[in-house]
Design an enzyme around this catalytic site. Structure first.
Site, PDB file in Angstrom:
ATOM      1  CE  LYS A  14     -53.092 -18.918 -31.968  1.00 54.92           C
ATOM      2  NZ  LYS A  14     -51.893 -19.329 -31.193  1.00 54.92           N
ATOM      3  NE  ARG A  90     -55.679 -24.701 -30.381  1.00 56.99           N
ATOM      4  CZ  ARG A  90     -55.508 -23.453 -29.914  1.00 56.99           C
ATOM      5  NH1 ARG A  90     -56.351 -22.511 -30.219  1.00 56.99           N
ATOM      6  NH2 ARG A  90     -54.494 -23.190 -29.146  1.00 56.99           N
ATOM      7  NE  ARG A 129     -49.883 -15.259 -22.553  1.00 57.99           N
ATOM      8  CZ  ARG A 129     -50.260 -15.852 -23.675  1.00 57.99           C
ATOM      9  NH1 ARG A 129     -50.794 -15.139 -24.643  1.00 57.99           N
ATOM     10  NH2 ARG A 129     -50.109 -17.146 -23.834  1.00 57.99           N
ATOM     11  NE  ARG A 135     -53.518 -18.117 -21.971  1.00 54.85           N
ATOM     12  CZ  ARG A 135     -53.592 -18.101 -23.280  1.00 54.85           C
ATOM     13  NH1 ARG A 135     -53.659 -16.950 -23.908  1.00 54.85           N
ATOM     14  NH2 ARG A 135     -53.589 -19.211 -23.981  1.00 54.85           N
ATOM     15  NE  ARG A 146     -51.002 -23.044 -24.070  1.00 48.32           N
ATOM     16  CZ  ARG A 146     -50.637 -21.830 -23.661  1.00 48.32           C
ATOM     17  NH1 ARG A 146     -50.006 -21.667 -22.498  1.00 48.32           N
ATOM     18  NH2 ARG A 146     -50.893 -20.782 -24.409  1.00 48.32           N
TER      19      ARG A 146
HETATM   20  P1  AP5 Z   1     -50.137 -13.626 -28.155  1.00 50.95           P
HETATM   21  O1  AP5 Z   1     -50.482 -12.599 -29.153  1.00 50.95           O
HETATM   22  O2  AP5 Z   1     -50.985 -13.747 -26.947  1.00 50.95           O
HETATM   23  O3  AP5 Z   1     -49.989 -15.051 -28.865  1.00 50.95           O
HETATM   24  P2  AP5 Z   1     -51.082 -16.144 -29.201  1.00 50.95           P
HETATM   25  O4  AP5 Z   1     -50.624 -16.824 -30.430  1.00 50.95           O
HETATM   26  O5  AP5 Z   1     -52.444 -15.539 -29.187  1.00 50.95           O
HETATM   27  O6  AP5 Z   1     -50.841 -17.092 -27.952  1.00 50.95           O
HETATM   28  P3  AP5 Z   1     -51.870 -17.903 -27.068  1.00 50.95           P
HETATM   29  O7  AP5 Z   1     -51.097 -18.370 -25.888  1.00 50.95           O
HETATM   30  O8  AP5 Z   1     -53.138 -17.141 -26.847  1.00 50.95           O
HETATM   31  O9  AP5 Z   1     -52.151 -19.122 -28.030  1.00 50.95           O
HETATM   32  P4  AP5 Z   1     -52.849 -20.468 -27.753  1.00 50.95           P
HETATM   33  O10 AP5 Z   1     -53.066 -20.985 -29.098  1.00 50.95           O
HETATM   34  O11 AP5 Z   1     -52.113 -21.355 -26.821  1.00 50.95           O
HETATM   35  O12 AP5 Z   1     -54.113 -20.055 -26.868  1.00 50.95           O
HETATM   36  P5  AP5 Z   1     -55.669 -20.027 -27.149  1.00 50.95           P
HETATM   37  O13 AP5 Z   1     -56.220 -18.996 -26.275  1.00 50.95           O
HETATM   38  O14 AP5 Z   1     -55.969 -20.010 -28.584  1.00 50.95           O
HETATM   39  O15 AP5 Z   1     -48.607 -13.391 -27.731  1.00 50.95           O
HETATM   40  C1  AP5 Z   1     -48.022 -14.187 -26.725  1.00 50.95           C
HETATM   41  C2  AP5 Z   1     -47.144 -13.300 -25.831  1.00 50.95           C
HETATM   42  O16 AP5 Z   1     -46.045 -12.819 -26.606  1.00 50.95           O
HETATM   43  C3  AP5 Z   1     -47.862 -12.049 -25.296  1.00 50.95           C
HETATM   44  O17 AP5 Z   1     -47.411 -11.769 -24.013  1.00 50.95           O
HETATM   45  C4  AP5 Z   1     -47.446 -10.952 -26.291  1.00 50.95           C
HETATM   46  O18 AP5 Z   1     -47.455  -9.683 -25.705  1.00 50.95           O
HETATM   47  C5  AP5 Z   1     -46.042 -11.394 -26.677  1.00 50.95           C
HETATM   48  N1  AP5 Z   1     -45.699 -11.037 -28.066  1.00 50.95           N
HETATM   49  C6  AP5 Z   1     -46.527 -10.985 -29.148  1.00 50.95           C
HETATM   50  N2  AP5 Z   1     -45.852 -10.619 -30.248  1.00 50.95           N
HETATM   51  C7  AP5 Z   1     -44.561 -10.452 -29.866  1.00 50.95           C
HETATM   52  C8  AP5 Z   1     -43.367 -10.073 -30.564  1.00 50.95           C
HETATM   53  N3  AP5 Z   1     -43.382  -9.795 -31.872  1.00 50.95           N
HETATM   54  N4  AP5 Z   1     -42.212 -10.016 -29.869  1.00 50.95           N
HETATM   55  C9  AP5 Z   1     -42.172 -10.288 -28.532  1.00 50.95           C
HETATM   56  N5  AP5 Z   1     -43.282 -10.641 -27.812  1.00 50.95           N
HETATM   57  C10 AP5 Z   1     -44.455 -10.727 -28.480  1.00 50.95           C
HETATM   58  O19 AP5 Z   1     -56.115 -21.458 -26.607  1.00 50.95           O
HETATM   59  C11 AP5 Z   1     -56.031 -21.800 -25.244  1.00 50.95           C
HETATM   60  C12 AP5 Z   1     -56.621 -23.180 -25.023  1.00 50.95           C
HETATM   61  O20 AP5 Z   1     -58.018 -23.157 -25.345  1.00 50.95           O
HETATM   62  C13 AP5 Z   1     -56.036 -24.314 -25.870  1.00 50.95           C
HETATM   63  O21 AP5 Z   1     -54.885 -24.875 -25.278  1.00 50.95           O
HETATM   64  C14 AP5 Z   1     -57.212 -25.294 -25.900  1.00 50.95           C
HETATM   65  O22 AP5 Z   1     -57.285 -26.016 -24.702  1.00 50.95           O
HETATM   66  C15 AP5 Z   1     -58.417 -24.375 -25.978  1.00 50.95           C
HETATM   67  N6  AP5 Z   1     -58.819 -24.073 -27.366  1.00 50.95           N
HETATM   68  C16 AP5 Z   1     -58.820 -22.841 -27.970  1.00 50.95           C
HETATM   69  N7  AP5 Z   1     -59.225 -22.935 -29.243  1.00 50.95           N
HETATM   70  C17 AP5 Z   1     -59.499 -24.252 -29.461  1.00 50.95           C
HETATM   71  C18 AP5 Z   1     -59.923 -24.981 -30.595  1.00 50.95           C
HETATM   72  N8  AP5 Z   1     -60.145 -24.378 -31.778  1.00 50.95           N
HETATM   73  N9  AP5 Z   1     -60.070 -26.331 -30.473  1.00 50.95           N
HETATM   74  C19 AP5 Z   1     -59.840 -26.942 -29.302  1.00 50.95           C
HETATM   75  N10 AP5 Z   1     -59.423 -26.319 -28.186  1.00 50.95           N
HETATM   76  C20 AP5 Z   1     -59.242 -24.971 -28.259  1.00 50.95           C
HETATM   77 MG    MG Z   2     -54.196 -15.881 -28.056  1.00 52.44          MG
END
Ligand code: AP5
Ligand code: MG
Length: 199
Positions: A14, A90, A129, A135, A146
């Site tokens: 994402k 979410r 990552r 992280r 997660r």
């Molecule tokens: P990346 O682009 O970082 O993927 P992502 O989908 O953004 O992954 P996240 O881990 O950030 O998602 P998340 O939903 O767990 O975290 P969030 O911060 O939203 O890519 C991942 C890795 O793969 C990177 O190293 C990248 O380089 C690599 N990659 C990308 N594309 C690739 C490809 N094509 N091929 C190979 N490698 C690739 O949320 C974190 C926490 O915050 C949640 O657990 C929750 O506690 C809280 N939170 C956030 N939003 C909410 C909400 N709306 N409601 C409640 N709690 C929330």
């Molecule tokens: Mg992200």
């Protein structure tokens, strides 16, 4: 305005694809995860609360995250041509709230791009990552939680948005460029907007 949700499991890409979307479609990026990590880094009250949930891989309560998004939209996205929502909604209540928040601003949600990636690849990406960036929630126990939270609380939104005709499924495996090309084509077909440069 052009408002998009980029949807998918943890590690589905994402954040990576949002960077390309904002560049190619001139949009503002809001990642609720990044906003929360910034609060944690600054040691705010919200950050302290958020850390207790994030460290366990659980979701922050809906009312807190909805209020936060409302504030960020006012503080940062008022002049934007449109917004890429990354990591929000979410839950179903968050999806309903997003509709209200946009309607209150005279706008609406145009499309939901769903990045679909097999679970083994998600785990591998997040473990890598975690090693590279440190992280905090990229450790195997938190990753498992997660993914479970995603399956139970977030994945139902796929059905929710499919029923409403706004879900665009995208195979999220392959190179970043290949995936973006599919996303951009989906957005162009659904909204009539055009990316800036086509290779
Ligand atoms: P990346 O682009 O970082 O993927 P992502 O989908 O953004 O992954 P996240 O881990 O950030 O998602 P998340 O939903 O767990 O975290 P969030 O911060 O939203 O890519 C991942 C890795 O793969 C990177 O190293 C990248 O380089 C690599 N990659 C990308 N594309 C690739 C490809 N094509 N091929 C190979 N490698 C690739 O949320 C974190 C926490 O915050 C949640 O657990 C929750 O506690 C809280 N939170 C956030 N939003 C909410 C909400 N709306 N409601 C409640 N709690 C929330
Ligand atoms: Mg992200």
């Amino acid at each position: 305005m052009l408002n998009l949700v980029i949807f998918g499991a943890p590690g589905s890409g994402k954040g990576t694809q949002s960077a390309k979307l904002i560049d190619q479609f001139g949009l503002y990026h809001i990642s609720t995860g990044e906003v929360l990590r910034d609060h944690i880094a600054r040691g705010t009250e919200l950050g302290k609360t958020a850390e207790t949930y994030i460290s366990k891989g659980q979701l922050i309560p809906d009312d807190l995250i909805i209020d936060l998004l409302d504030q960020v939209l006012d503080a940062e996205a008022k002049e934007a041509k449109g917004v890429v929502f990354d990591g929000f909604p979410r839950t179903i209540p968050q999806a309903e709230a997003l509709e209200d928040l946009l309607e209150k601003r005279g706008s609406k949600l145009h499309a939901v791009i769903g990045l679909e990636v097999p679970e083994e690849e998600l785990v591998e990406r997040m473990i890598n990552r975690g090693r590279q960036t440190g992280r905090a929630d990229d450790n195997i126990d938190t990753i498992k939680n997660r993914l479970e939270v995603y399956r139970n609380q977030t994945h139902p939104l796929r059905e929710y948005y499919t029923t409403r005709g706004s879900y665009i499924p995208v195979n999220g495996t392959g190179t970043v460029e290949e995936i973006f090309d599919k996303i951009a084509t989906g957005v162009e077909n659904a909204t009539g907007e055009r990316r800036r440069t086509k290779k």
